[in-house]
Motif scaffolding. Structure first.
Motif, short mmCIF file in Angstrom:
data_model
loop_
_atom_site.label_atom_id
_atom_site.label_comp_id
_atom_site.label_asym_id
_atom_site.label_seq_id
_atom_site.Cartn_x
_atom_site.Cartn_y
_atom_site.Cartn_z
N ARG A 150 -1.94 0.27 5.59
CA ARG A 150 -0.52 0.21 5.87
C ARG A 150 -0.09 -1.25 5.85
NH1 ARG A 150 1.97 5.00 4.98
NH2 ARG A 150 1.35 6.64 6.46
N CYS A 151 0.97 -1.57 5.13
CA CYS A 151 1.44 -2.96 5.06
C CYS A 151 2.19 -3.29 6.36
CB CYS A 151 2.34 -3.15 3.85
SG CYS A 151 2.89 -4.86 3.67
N THR A 152 1.44 -3.94 7.26
CA THR A 152 2.02 -4.29 8.57
C THR A 152 2.24 -5.79 8.70
OG1 THR A 152 -0.18 -4.54 9.56
CG2 THR A 152 0.81 -2.34 9.63
N TRP A 153 2.16 -6.50 7.56
CA TRP A 153 2.09 -7.96 7.66
C TRP A 153 3.19 -8.72 6.92
CZ3 TRP A 153 -1.68 -4.93 5.26
CH2 TRP A 153 -1.67 -4.92 3.86
N HIS A 179 -3.56 -3.55 12.95
CA HIS A 179 -3.17 -2.14 12.76
C HIS A 179 -2.91 -1.81 11.29
CE1 HIS A 179 -2.82 -2.36 17.07
NE2 HIS A 179 -1.80 -3.21 16.98
N ALA A 180 -3.54 -2.54 10.37
CA ALA A 180 -3.30 -2.30 8.94
C ALA A 180 -4.17 -1.18 8.38
CB ALA A 180 -3.53 -3.58 8.14
N GLU A 231 -5.42 2.31 8.84
CA GLU A 231 -5.08 3.51 9.61
C GLU A 231 -6.17 4.56 9.46
OE1 GLU A 231 -1.68 7.06 9.75
OE2 GLU A 231 -1.50 5.40 8.33
#
Length: 233
Positions: A226-229, A213-214, A216
């Protein structure tokens, strides 16, 4: 697995070349139609091209120039022409090497390995090597490599172009038109749905690192990271 495109109109020679090359762990792409070589090249994204000079409709010099508008991958000419001027023309039109027919298949493999090492492997230029990063996710353009923590993965040319733009832009929205221009700076028509295919591919690449989901989708505008990690070990 590195892909080698063989552009040779002699059916027997093309088959023998492919058989020998595949023994060394390469995937071969054997062209049998020669009126849309650039389109096939763009679709397949090979790491190296073996290119004959005498081809139907347009010669190998022409197709080398067309490929060079799109890619800097190694191009090795294979030809029965032994003249010095033919070899000079091959190099002047964008070729990297020249092998005269008849040739040793072992020499072809040695040349292929040499050029692949120079461009993608241990001899690739590293001094001043660029790194594009965003919150620890890094892309090395000269190596065609994506890195996250202690892991790395090789990516294709098209994937590389996408990652280069997305990582440079970070959380800024990048329009679909901008991505299309970056990936297909050519007069050839490209269906916009093709971009969706590559967005799916780069998402899968990120999932190899456990990153989800990084990328978008911003409806009506484009894409952004998006920084999802940050919590991933």
């Amino acid at each position: 697995m590195k892909k080698i495109m063989i552009i040779e109109d002699n059916n027997d020679l093309r088959s023998l070349l492919a058989q020998h090359i595949e023994k060394f762990g390469f995937k071969t792409i054997k062209l049998e139609q020669f009126d849309s070589i650039l389109e096939r090249f763009i679709k397949e994204e090979p790491e190296l091209v073996l290119l004959d000079i005498n081809l139907p409709t347009f010669d190998g010099y022409y197709w080398c120039r067309q490929i060079r508008k799109y890619s800097t991958c190694p191009i090795i000419f294979i030809s029965a022409r032994e003249g010095t001027m033919d070899q000079i023309m091959a190099l002047e039109n964008g070729g990297d090497d020249y092998i005269t027919k008849p040739f040793s298949y072992d020499l072809v493999i040695a040349k292929i390995n040499s050029h692949l090492r120079r461009v993608y492997g241990e001899y690739a230029q590293s001094a001043g090597e660029r790194t594009i990063s965003f919150h620890g996710l890094a892309f090395l353009p000269e190596r065609m490599e994506l890195r996250f923590k202690s892991h790395s993965v090789e990516i294709s040319k098209k994937e590389a172009l996408l990652f280069e733009v997305l990582l440079e832009r970070g959380e800024k929205i990048t329009s679909r038109d901008r991505l299309m221009d970056k990936m297909w700076n050519t007069d050839i028509y490209v269906d916009e749905n093709t971009l969706n295919v590559y967005i799916t591919r780069v998402r899968k690449r990120l999932s190899e690192f456990g990153i989800n989901h990084a990328i978008e989708t911003v409806r009506g505008s484009g894409y952004r990271l998006r920084c999802t990690w940050e919590e991933i070990e």
